[in-house]
Design an enzyme around this catalytic site. Structure first.
Site, PDB file in Angstrom:
ATOM      1  N   LYS A  62       0.822  -1.216   0.000  1.00  0.00           N
ATOM      2  CA  LYS A  62       0.000   0.000   0.000  1.00  0.00           C
ATOM      3  C   LYS A  62       0.856   1.266   0.000  1.00  0.00           C
ATOM      4  O   LYS A  62       0.633   2.184  -0.779  1.00  0.00           O
ATOM      5  CB  LYS A  62      -0.949  -0.013   1.217  1.00  0.00           C
ATOM      6  CG  LYS A  62      -1.855  -1.243   1.260  1.00  0.00           C
ATOM      7  CD  LYS A  62      -2.797  -1.238   2.452  1.00  0.00           C
ATOM      8  CE  LYS A  62      -2.134  -1.356   3.800  1.00  0.00           C
ATOM      9  NZ  LYS A  62      -1.386  -2.626   4.025  1.00  0.00           N
ATOM     10  N   ARG A 118      -8.781   0.764  10.259  1.00  0.00           N
ATOM     11  CA  ARG A 118      -8.386  -0.631  10.476  1.00  0.00           C
ATOM     12  C   ARG A 118      -9.424  -1.372  11.303  1.00  0.00           C
ATOM     13  O   ARG A 118      -9.253  -2.567  11.554  1.00  0.00           O
ATOM     14  CB  ARG A 118      -7.063  -0.669  11.222  1.00  0.00           C
ATOM     15  CG  ARG A 118      -5.833  -0.940  10.337  1.00  0.00           C
ATOM     16  CD  ARG A 118      -4.627  -0.876  11.245  1.00  0.00           C
ATOM     17  NE  ARG A 118      -3.453  -1.547  10.805  1.00  0.00           N
ATOM     18  CZ  ARG A 118      -2.443  -0.980  10.145  1.00  0.00           C
ATOM     19  NH1 ARG A 118      -2.514   0.267   9.760  1.00  0.00           N
ATOM     20  NH2 ARG A 118      -1.367  -1.679   9.859  1.00  0.00           N
ATOM     21  N   ARG A 152      11.544  -6.283   4.041  1.00  0.00           N
ATOM     22  CA  ARG A 152      11.361  -4.817   3.958  1.00  0.00           C
ATOM     23  C   ARG A 152      12.429  -4.078   4.758  1.00  0.00           C
ATOM     24  O   ARG A 152      12.791  -4.458   5.861  1.00  0.00           O
ATOM     25  CB  ARG A 152       9.980  -4.438   4.492  1.00  0.00           C
ATOM     26  CG  ARG A 152       9.767  -2.926   4.555  1.00  0.00           C
ATOM     27  CD  ARG A 152       8.320  -2.523   4.630  1.00  0.00           C
ATOM     28  NE  ARG A 152       7.635  -2.995   5.812  1.00  0.00           N
ATOM     29  CZ  ARG A 152       6.326  -2.855   6.025  1.00  0.00           C
ATOM     30  NH1 ARG A 152       5.568  -2.258   5.129  1.00  0.00           N
ATOM     31  NH2 ARG A 152       5.777  -3.318   7.128  1.00  0.00           N
ATOM     32  N   ARG A 175      12.103  -2.561  10.454  1.00  0.00           N
ATOM     33  CA  ARG A 175      11.143  -2.195  11.491  1.00  0.00           C
ATOM     34  C   ARG A 175      11.059  -3.297  12.546  1.00  0.00           C
ATOM     35  O   ARG A 175      11.115  -4.476  12.215  1.00  0.00           O
ATOM     36  CB  ARG A 175       9.752  -1.987  10.857  1.00  0.00           C
ATOM     37  CG  ARG A 175       9.610  -0.670  10.136  1.00  0.00           C
ATOM     38  CD  ARG A 175       8.354  -0.568   9.289  1.00  0.00           C
ATOM     39  NE  ARG A 175       7.127  -1.048   9.907  1.00  0.00           N
ATOM     40  CZ  ARG A 175       5.916  -0.920   9.362  1.00  0.00           C
ATOM     41  NH1 ARG A 175       5.782  -0.319   8.182  1.00  0.00           N
ATOM     42  NH2 ARG A 175       4.849  -1.388   9.957  1.00  0.00           N
ATOM     43  N   ARG A 181       0.647  -9.500  13.593  1.00  0.00           N
ATOM     44  CA  ARG A 181      -0.026  -8.486  12.761  1.00  0.00           C
ATOM     45  C   ARG A 181      -0.987  -9.127  11.777  1.00  0.00           C
ATOM     46  O   ARG A 181      -2.042  -8.571  11.483  1.00  0.00           O
ATOM     47  CB  ARG A 181       1.015  -7.640  12.030  1.00  0.00           C
ATOM     48  CG  ARG A 181       1.655  -6.634  12.964  1.00  0.00           C
ATOM     49  CD  ARG A 181       2.966  -6.155  12.447  1.00  0.00           C
ATOM     50  NE  ARG A 181       2.822  -5.275  11.319  1.00  0.00           N
ATOM     51  CZ  ARG A 181       3.705  -5.185  10.332  1.00  0.00           C
ATOM     52  NH1 ARG A 181       4.780  -5.931  10.331  1.00  0.00           N
ATOM     53  NH2 ARG A 181       3.504  -4.330   9.366  1.00  0.00           N
TER      54      ARG A 181
HETATM   55  P1  ADP Z   1       2.275  -1.937   3.169  1.00  0.00           P
HETATM   56  O1  ADP Z   1       2.306  -0.430   3.109  1.00  0.00           O
HETATM   57  O2  ADP Z   1       1.030  -2.516   2.575  1.00  0.00           O
HETATM   58  O3  ADP Z   1       2.564  -2.498   4.536  1.00  0.00           O
HETATM   59  P2  ADP Z   1       4.809  -1.740   1.704  1.00  0.00           P
HETATM   60  O4  ADP Z   1       4.481  -0.769   0.603  1.00  0.00           O
HETATM   61  O5  ADP Z   1       5.629  -1.236   2.839  1.00  0.00           O
HETATM   62  O6  ADP Z   1       3.462  -2.477   2.246  1.00  0.00           O
HETATM   63  O7  ADP Z   1       5.545  -2.977   0.997  1.00  0.00           O
HETATM   64  C1  ADP Z   1       6.000  -4.103   1.765  1.00  0.00           C
HETATM   65  C2  ADP Z   1       7.305  -4.637   1.151  1.00  0.00           C
HETATM   66  O8  ADP Z   1       7.040  -5.197  -0.134  1.00  0.00           O
HETATM   67  C3  ADP Z   1       8.382  -3.574   0.918  1.00  0.00           C
HETATM   68  O9  ADP Z   1       9.634  -4.137   1.214  1.00  0.00           O
HETATM   69  C4  ADP Z   1       8.261  -3.211  -0.567  1.00  0.00           C
HETATM   70  O10 ADP Z   1       9.514  -2.803  -1.108  1.00  0.00           O
HETATM   71  C5  ADP Z   1       7.799  -4.538  -1.156  1.00  0.00           C
HETATM   72  N1  ADP Z   1       6.863  -4.373  -2.285  1.00  0.00           N
HETATM   73  C6  ADP Z   1       5.847  -3.470  -2.370  1.00  0.00           C
HETATM   74  N2  ADP Z   1       5.185  -3.611  -3.541  1.00  0.00           N
HETATM   75  C7  ADP Z   1       5.799  -4.638  -4.201  1.00  0.00           C
HETATM   76  C8  ADP Z   1       5.579  -5.284  -5.460  1.00  0.00           C
HETATM   77  N3  ADP Z   1       4.576  -4.905  -6.264  1.00  0.00           N
HETATM   78  N4  ADP Z   1       6.399  -6.313  -5.801  1.00  0.00           N
HETATM   79  C9  ADP Z   1       7.402  -6.709  -4.967  1.00  0.00           C
HETATM   80  N5  ADP Z   1       7.660  -6.137  -3.777  1.00  0.00           N
HETATM   81  C10 ADP Z   1       6.867  -5.123  -3.392  1.00  0.00           C
HETATM   82  P1  AMP Z   2       1.596   0.184   9.253  1.00  0.00           P
HETATM   83  O1  AMP Z   2       2.739   1.106   9.016  1.00  0.00           O
HETATM   84  O2  AMP Z   2       0.339   0.566   8.539  1.00  0.00           O
HETATM   85  O3  AMP Z   2       1.957  -1.273   9.057  1.00  0.00           O
HETATM   86  O4  AMP Z   2       1.225   0.332  10.828  1.00  0.00           O
HETATM   87  C1  AMP Z   2       2.170   0.029  11.827  1.00  0.00           C
HETATM   88  C2  AMP Z   2       1.479  -0.090  13.179  1.00  0.00           C
HETATM   89  O5  AMP Z   2       0.911   1.177  13.564  1.00  0.00           O
HETATM   90  C3  AMP Z   2       0.326  -1.083  13.283  1.00  0.00           C
HETATM   91  O6  AMP Z   2       0.768  -2.430  13.460  1.00  0.00           O
HETATM   92  C4  AMP Z   2      -0.425  -0.540  14.513  1.00  0.00           C
HETATM   93  O7  AMP Z   2       0.257  -0.858  15.715  1.00  0.00           O
HETATM   94  C5  AMP Z   2      -0.292   0.980  14.302  1.00  0.00           C
HETATM   95  N1  AMP Z   2      -1.417   1.498  13.484  1.00  0.00           N
HETATM   96  C6  AMP Z   2      -1.324   2.061  12.242  1.00  0.00           C
HETATM   97  N2  AMP Z   2      -2.534   2.440  11.789  1.00  0.00           N
HETATM   98  C7  AMP Z   2      -3.423   2.087  12.770  1.00  0.00           C
HETATM   99  C8  AMP Z   2      -4.833   2.191  12.896  1.00  0.00           C
HETATM  100  N3  AMP Z   2      -5.597   2.706  11.924  1.00  0.00           N
HETATM  101  N4  AMP Z   2      -5.412   1.745  14.045  1.00  0.00           N
HETATM  102  C9  AMP Z   2      -4.666   1.235  15.037  1.00  0.00           C
HETATM  103  N5  AMP Z   2      -3.338   1.078  14.988  1.00  0.00           N
HETATM  104  C10 AMP Z   2      -2.711   1.509  13.861  1.00  0.00           C
END
Ligand code: ADP
Ligand code: AMP
Length: 211
Positions: free
Chosen positions: A13, A88, A122, A155, A166
């Site tokens: 995302k 969420r 990641r 992270r 998660r």
């Molecule tokens: P989210 O925001 O949904 O948690 P991220 O955008 O942080 O996900 O992406 C999670 C991991 O997957 C990152 O390491 C990113 O570089 C990788 N990633 C994201 N989109 C793709 C894709 N289309 N193909 C391969 N790897 C991807």
């Molecule tokens: P994300 O970067 O979206 O993966 O979020 C990282 C962490 O932030 C999550 O695992 C939760 O602990 C917290 N968090 C982010 N967005 C929310 C939300 N909308 N409601 C509750 N906790 C959240």
């Protein structure tokens, strides 16, 4: 245009929001990024949520909703926004509906196996927020941000125990939003398994084609 990105952690995302936000001319608002900034700056909010983020649990709804309300009142959101990681829970979705009219909800569909591979590889730069992957999207120089050369971090919640937690939290608290938004006629599901550019293209057609 107000957009909500839905889907499991690691579905891509944040990566896709980073690609499409300039084309759409609206800001990318990630509640995870807002919490991580508060933690980094050691604000009262950051101190309150630090252990919650590390464990992969959700921050309480009231705290999250207040933070989002404050953020979206800022002037850069007047033409819309891309919400990533919010709502969420069904409670948060009901509260969001009182704040803005949601135009489209894009559901990122990806297998659990791929989600785990993406999360475990990641890496990110804390100051620029740029997201990398050790295999799928590596930096030019290993372990360093392309722009600033700062060290990349993994992270705390991308380590094995927190990843498992998660995914459980996602299934229990967030997945019900798929039905919630489908029933409102707002849901657009896209295949998130393709390359980032291809996913960004599906995303843009999902939000620019009406109906
Ligand atoms: P989210 O925001 O949904 O948690 P991220 O955008 O942080 O996900 O992406 C999670 C991991 O997957 C990152 O390491 C990113 O570089 C990788 N990633 C994201 N989109 C793709 C894709 N289309 N193909 C391969 N790897 C991807
Ligand atoms: P994300 O970067 O979206 O993966 O979020 C990282 C962490 O932030 C999550 O695992 C939760 O602990 C917290 N968090 C982010 N967005 C929310 C939300 N909308 N409601 C509750 N906790 C959240």
């Amino acid at each position: 245009m107000n957009l909500v990105l839905l889907g499991p952690p690691g579905a891509g995302k944040g990566t896709i929001a980073g690609i499409v936000r300039e084309k759409l001319g609206i800001p990318h608002i990630s509640t995870g990024d807002l919490f991580r900034a508060a933690i980094k700056n050691e604000t009262p909010l950051g101190l309150k949520v630090k252990a919650i983020l590390a464990s992969g649990e959700l921050v309480p709804d009231s705290v999250t909703v207040d933070m989002v309300r404050e953020r979206i009142a800022q002037s850069d959101c007047r033409n819309g926004m891309i919400l990533d990681g919010f709502p969420r829970t069904v409670f948060q979705a009901d509260e969001l509906a009182k704040m803005v009219k949601v135009d489209h909800v894009v559901n990122f569909s990806l297998s659990e196996e791929s989600v785990v591979k993406r999360l475990s590889g990641r890496r990110m730069c804390v100051s620029t927020g740029k997201i990398y992957h050790i295999i799928y999207n590596p930096p030019k120089v290993e372990g360093k941000d392309d722009e600033t050369g700062e060290p990349l971090i993994q992270r705390d919640d991308d380590k094995e125990d927190a990843i498992r937690n998660r995914l459980k939290v996602y299934q229990e608290s967030t997945e019900p939003l798929i039905t919630y938004y489908r029933d409102k006629g707002l849901l657009r599901t896209i295949d998130a398994s393709a390359t980032p550019d291809a996913v960004a293209e599906s995303f843009l057609s999902a939000v620019t084609v009406s109906g």
